[in-house]
Scaffold this motif. Structure first.
Motif, PDB file in Angstrom:
ATOM      1  N   LYS A   1       0.844  -1.205   0.000  1.00 43.40           N
ATOM      2  CA  LYS A   1       0.000   0.000   0.000  1.00 43.40           C
ATOM      3  C   LYS A   1       0.885   1.264   0.000  1.00 43.40           C
ATOM      4  O   LYS A   1       1.739   1.434   0.872  1.00 43.40           O
ATOM      5  CB  LYS A   1      -0.899  -0.007   1.248  1.00 43.40           C
ATOM      6  CG  LYS A   1      -1.881   1.151   1.281  1.00 43.40           C
ATOM      7  CD  LYS A   1      -2.823   1.013   2.464  1.00 43.40           C
ATOM      8  CE  LYS A   1      -3.854   2.124   2.488  1.00 43.40           C
ATOM      9  NZ  LYS A   1      -3.281   3.447   2.629  1.00 43.40           N
ATOM     10  N   ASP A   2       0.705   2.080  -1.019  1.00 42.24           N
ATOM     11  CA  ASP A   2       1.408   3.365  -1.166  1.00 42.24           C
ATOM     12  C   ASP A   2       2.914   3.213  -1.418  1.00 42.24           C
ATOM     13  O   ASP A   2       3.660   4.193  -1.275  1.00 42.24           O
ATOM     14  CB  ASP A   2       1.195   4.252   0.078  1.00 42.24           C
ATOM     15  CG  ASP A   2      -0.265   4.597   0.306  1.00 42.24           C
ATOM     16  OD1 ASP A   2      -0.996   4.704  -0.710  1.00 42.24           O
ATOM     17  OD2 ASP A   2      -0.683   4.728   1.477  1.00 42.24           O
ATOM     18  N   ILE A   3       3.361   2.000  -1.761  1.00 43.57           N
ATOM     19  CA  ILE A   3       4.788   1.812  -2.048  1.00 43.57           C
ATOM     20  C   ILE A   3       4.929   1.300  -3.488  1.00 43.57           C
ATOM     21  O   ILE A   3       4.355   0.272  -3.850  1.00 43.57           O
ATOM     22  CB  ILE A   3       5.458   0.826  -1.073  1.00 43.57           C
ATOM     23  CG1 ILE A   3       5.268   1.294   0.372  1.00 43.57           C
ATOM     24  CG2 ILE A   3       6.943   0.674  -1.405  1.00 43.57           C
ATOM     25  CD1 ILE A   3       5.920   0.406   1.413  1.00 43.57           C
ATOM     26  N   TYR A   4       5.704   2.022  -4.290  1.00 43.58           N
ATOM     27  CA  TYR A   4       5.817   1.737  -5.711  1.00 43.58           C
ATOM     28  C   TYR A   4       7.282   1.506  -6.091  1.00 43.58           C
ATOM     29  O   TYR A   4       8.182   2.195  -5.597  1.00 43.58           O
ATOM     30  CB  TYR A   4       5.269   2.907  -6.531  1.00 43.58           C
ATOM     31  CG  TYR A   4       3.805   3.153  -6.288  1.00 43.58           C
ATOM     32  CD1 TYR A   4       2.833   2.585  -7.099  1.00 43.58           C
ATOM     33  CD2 TYR A   4       3.390   3.935  -5.198  1.00 43.58           C
ATOM     34  CE1 TYR A   4       1.478   2.800  -6.854  1.00 43.58           C
ATOM     35  CE2 TYR A   4       2.043   4.146  -4.948  1.00 43.58           C
ATOM     36  CZ  TYR A   4       1.093   3.573  -5.780  1.00 43.58           C
ATOM     37  OH  TYR A   4      -0.244   3.771  -5.522  1.00 43.58           O
ATOM     38  N   TRP A   5       7.478   0.528  -6.987  1.00 40.23           N
ATOM     39  CA  TRP A   5       8.795   0.346  -7.611  1.00 40.23           C
ATOM     40  C   TRP A   5       9.012   1.483  -8.588  1.00 40.23           C
ATOM     41  O   TRP A   5       8.085   1.852  -9.335  1.00 40.23           O
ATOM     42  CB  TRP A   5       8.822  -1.003  -8.322  1.00 40.23           C
ATOM     43  CG  TRP A   5      10.113  -1.320  -9.021  1.00 40.23           C
ATOM     44  CD1 TRP A   5      11.238  -1.861  -8.473  1.00 40.23           C
ATOM     45  CD2 TRP A   5      10.416  -1.158 -10.419  1.00 40.23           C
ATOM     46  NE1 TRP A   5      12.208  -2.038  -9.421  1.00 40.23           N
ATOM     47  CE2 TRP A   5      11.734  -1.602 -10.630  1.00 40.23           C
ATOM     48  CE3 TRP A   5       9.699  -0.657 -11.512  1.00 40.23           C
ATOM     49  CZ2 TRP A   5      12.352  -1.596 -11.869  1.00 40.23           C
ATOM     50  CZ3 TRP A   5      10.318  -0.632 -12.767  1.00 40.23           C
ATOM     51  CH2 TRP A   5      11.628  -1.098 -12.935  1.00 40.23           C
ATOM     52  N   ALA A   6      10.199   2.064  -8.621  1.00 38.24           N
ATOM     53  CA  ALA A   6      10.486   3.174  -9.536  1.00 38.24           C
ATOM     54  C   ALA A   6      11.906   3.001 -10.064  1.00 38.24           C
ATOM     55  O   ALA A   6      12.746   3.889  -9.954  1.00 38.24           O
ATOM     56  CB  ALA A   6      10.338   4.515  -8.812  1.00 38.24           C
ATOM     57  N   GLY A   7      12.165   1.832 -10.632  1.00 37.56           N
ATOM     58  CA  GLY A   7      13.545   1.511 -10.992  1.00 37.56           C
ATOM     59  C   GLY A   7      13.811   1.529 -12.481  1.00 37.56           C
ATOM     60  O   GLY A   7      13.092   2.151 -13.266  1.00 37.56           O
ATOM     61  N   LYS A   8      14.876   0.820 -12.838  1.00 42.67           N
ATOM     62  CA  LYS A   8      15.312   0.746 -14.225  1.00 42.67           C
ATOM     63  C   LYS A   8      15.761  -0.691 -14.509  1.00 42.67           C
ATOM     64  O   LYS A   8      16.584  -1.246 -13.777  1.00 42.67           O
ATOM     65  CB  LYS A   8      16.483   1.712 -14.462  1.00 42.67           C
ATOM     66  CG  LYS A   8      17.160   1.559 -15.814  1.00 42.67           C
ATOM     67  CD  LYS A   8      16.273   2.023 -16.940  1.00 42.67           C
ATOM     68  CE  LYS A   8      16.946   1.821 -18.311  1.00 42.67           C
ATOM     69  NZ  LYS A   8      16.047   2.183 -19.425  1.00 42.67           N
ATOM     70  N   ILE A   9      15.205  -1.261 -15.557  1.00 40.49           N
ATOM     71  CA  ILE A   9      15.661  -2.577 -16.006  1.00 40.49           C
ATOM     72  C   ILE A   9      16.783  -2.367 -17.008  1.00 40.49           C
ATOM     73  O   ILE A   9      16.590  -1.672 -18.014  1.00 40.49           O
ATOM     74  CB  ILE A   9      14.498  -3.368 -16.650  1.00 40.49           C
ATOM     75  CG1 ILE A   9      13.379  -3.596 -15.620  1.00 40.49           C
ATOM     76  CG2 ILE A   9      15.000  -4.703 -17.196  1.00 40.49           C
ATOM     77  CD1 ILE A   9      12.091  -4.134 -16.225  1.00 40.49           C
ATOM     78  N   ASP A  10      17.941  -2.935 -16.724  1.00 33.53           N
ATOM     79  CA  ASP A  10      19.110  -2.777 -17.593  1.00 33.53           C
ATOM     80  C   ASP A  10      19.439  -4.149 -18.173  1.00 33.53           C
ATOM     81  O   ASP A  10      20.105  -4.963 -17.542  1.00 33.53           O
ATOM     82  CB  ASP A  10      20.287  -2.238 -16.760  1.00 33.53           C
ATOM     83  CG  ASP A  10      21.458  -1.828 -17.631  1.00 33.53           C
ATOM     84  OD1 ASP A  10      21.430  -2.110 -18.843  1.00 33.53           O
ATOM     85  OD2 ASP A  10      22.408  -1.229 -17.088  1.00 33.53           O
ATOM     86  N   ASP A  11      18.951  -4.414 -19.383  1.00 35.29           N
ATOM     87  CA  ASP A  11      19.112  -5.758 -19.932  1.00 35.29           C
ATOM     88  C   ASP A  11      20.350  -5.895 -20.818  1.00 35.29           C
ATOM     89  O   ASP A  11      20.480  -6.843 -21.581  1.00 35.29           O
ATOM     90  CB  ASP A  11      17.843  -6.188 -20.684  1.00 35.29           C
ATOM     91  CG  ASP A  11      17.493  -5.230 -21.807  1.00 35.29           C
ATOM     92  OD1 ASP A  11      18.299  -4.310 -22.085  1.00 35.29           O
ATOM     93  OD2 ASP A  11      16.419  -5.398 -22.403  1.00 35.29           O
ATOM     94  N   ARG A  12      21.268  -4.961 -20.679  1.00 28.81           N
ATOM     95  CA  ARG A  12      22.561  -5.112 -21.368  1.00 28.81           C
ATOM     96  C   ARG A  12      23.430  -6.099 -20.589  1.00 28.81           C
ATOM     97  O   ARG A  12      23.134  -6.428 -19.435  1.00 28.81           O
ATOM     98  CB  ARG A  12      23.292  -3.770 -21.436  1.00 28.81           C
ATOM     99  CG  ARG A  12      22.508  -2.659 -22.108  1.00 28.81           C
ATOM    100  CD  ARG A  12      23.175  -1.322 -21.866  1.00 28.81           C
ATOM    101  NE  ARG A  12      23.323  -1.050 -20.443  1.00 28.81           N
ATOM    102  CZ  ARG A  12      24.079  -0.087 -19.921  1.00 28.81           C
ATOM    103  NH1 ARG A  12      24.766   0.698 -20.720  1.00 28.81           N
ATOM    104  NH2 ARG A  12      24.155   0.089 -18.616  1.00 28.81           N
TER     105      ARG A  12
END
Ligand code: FEO
Length: 411
Positions: free
Chosen positions: A9-20
């Motif tokens: 609740k009220d917590i969101y992932w805000a990342g980056k997928i780096d598939d290199r």
């Protein structure tokens, strides 16, 4: 970037997928990785960790699409390595009301790296809590996992641990949760541990103490999978993989000394090794038969050789012993030079050069840094004058602990 991944609740992932195939710590991450940041939309909105410096601007834009950055009250930085703090400069430039939350050691690092000297910092210590408006963050210091300034953050109400590098996996996952991976992630989890955490396994004991009394329902690390299916299994793996697995290891310490300072170093090394369960023999090369010393070295798994310096050289009978070592097969043993000195300490370097001519694995500061990133463990072990003060004694203990940890793990 997907901005709709809610982990609680009220917590969101805000990342980056780096598939290199990301180059990292002299490895190539064949499966890529992710940089997981988390936005807690509470009464005092908080961002926990950021992303790699390469994606800083993209990260700041992502956060801006999720919340007005001027509303952000706190940015928690658990670990300053730029794959997690790298988005801080871009975010802080927009989140001008935000206070940066980190350990004391992290402050100058972040100030220097991102030119943040004018920003507000909140230094947190082990056990401190922070009310972020509807949720409470608890901070635990976890030094050397894997750098000195590191801490972990626990959200009390949601029972979520945000440990940054710890409990991570290097996989560029699109399904963030372990139970949605579609395969058993255990080998990826263990592989990450071996590469990044295991060289610091002594400090995993600190981590185990830190998490023992926490009710953790989810681990949200900063690389790879978010763990929620069997959290205790993963904590248990760190516990078991970090423990000593070898027994019956021995060390031989051989020295010569002018005013007993090198002798004191030898005794401090012996005390630390013995405390770690290493059976240790100490020999004064000027007072002991060479045959006994050489027999001790043959049966040892680690060999420490030290001398005081006089007129830029070793003293006493030590060179006789070292010349004998050049004729012996000492494969598989670890070795290190040490000594007390008053001016330049040439004898220590001469011993180091002798040891390198054997087929022992000689410890060096350069190799320690390259293999672990540690800067507090130094070889050869050099102490100016007496090793009496606490800082010098600690330096000797760090070296003995490092060798012990190598001897006592089969991983
Ligand atoms: Fe993932 Fe220590 O950085």
């Amino acid at each position: 970037m997907n901005t709709n991944i809610q982990i609680a609740k009220d917590i969101y992932w805000a990342g980056k997928i780096d598939d290199r195939e990301v180059p990292f710590h002299r490895l190539v991450l064949a499966k890529g990785t992710t940089y997981n940041s988390y936005l807690l939309k509470t009464g005092k909105p908080t961002v926990i960790d950021t992303v790699d410096i390469e994606f800083g601007r993209e990260f700041a834009e992502l956060i801006s699409s999720m919340i007005d950055p001027l509303d952000i009250a706190y940015i928690v930085i658990n670990h300053t390595e730029p794959d997690h703090s790298g988005g801080l400069a871009a975010l802080a430039a927009q989140a001008t009301n935000a206070t940066i939350v980190c350990t004391e050691i992290a402050v100058p690092e972040l100030q220097e790296m991102y030119k943040l000297h004018g920003r507000n910092f909140l230094i947190v210590k082990d056990g401190d809590t922070l009310d972020i408006g509807g949720k409470t963050l608890l901070f635990k210091e976890t030094p050397y996992l894997h750098t000195e300034e590191t801490m972990i953050t626990y959200c009390v109400e949601d029972k979520i641990l945000f440990p940054c590098d710890i409990f991570s996996t290097h996989v560029a996952v699109k399904q963030l949760f372990d139970d949605e991976a579609g395969f058993d992630i255990t080998e990826d989890f263990k592989g990450y541990y071996s590469a990044i955490i295991h060289p610091h396994r002594r400090y995993v004991r600190t981590l185990m103490d830190a998490v023992r009394d926490l009710d953790i329902q989810m681990i949200a690390p900063s690389h790879g999978f978010i763990l929620r299916e069997d959290v205790r299994k993963y904590i248990g793996l760190y516990d078991s993989m970090s423990r000593d697995t070898m027994q019956g290891k021995k060390a031989a310490i051989v020295y010569t000394t002018i005013k007993n300072n090198t002798k004191k170093m030898a005794n401090l090394l012996r005390d630390a090794l013995t405390e770690n369960g290493i059976e240790t023999e100490v020999w004064d090369a000027d007072k002991s038969p060479a045959a006994d010393i050489l027999a001790s070295i043959i049966s040892a798994d680690a060999v420490f050789v030290g001398s005081s310096t006089r007129y830029a050289d070793m003293i006493g009978n030590l060179e006789t012993i070292l010349k004998e070592l050049l004729t012996m097969n000492l494969e598989g043993k670890l070795a290190a030079a040490f000594g007390s000195y008053g001016w330049s300490g040439e004898a220590i370097e001469v011993i180091h050069d002798y040891l390198k001519q054997t087929n022992m694995t000689v410890q060096s500061t350069s190799d320690v840094i390259k293999s672990t990133g540690m800067t507090h463990v130094e070889f050869p072990i050099r102490v100016r004058f007496s090793p009496k003060d606490a800082e010098k004694a600690q330096k000797i203990k760090h070296a003995a602990d490092f060798v012990s940890d190598l001897l006592l793990s089969s991983l």
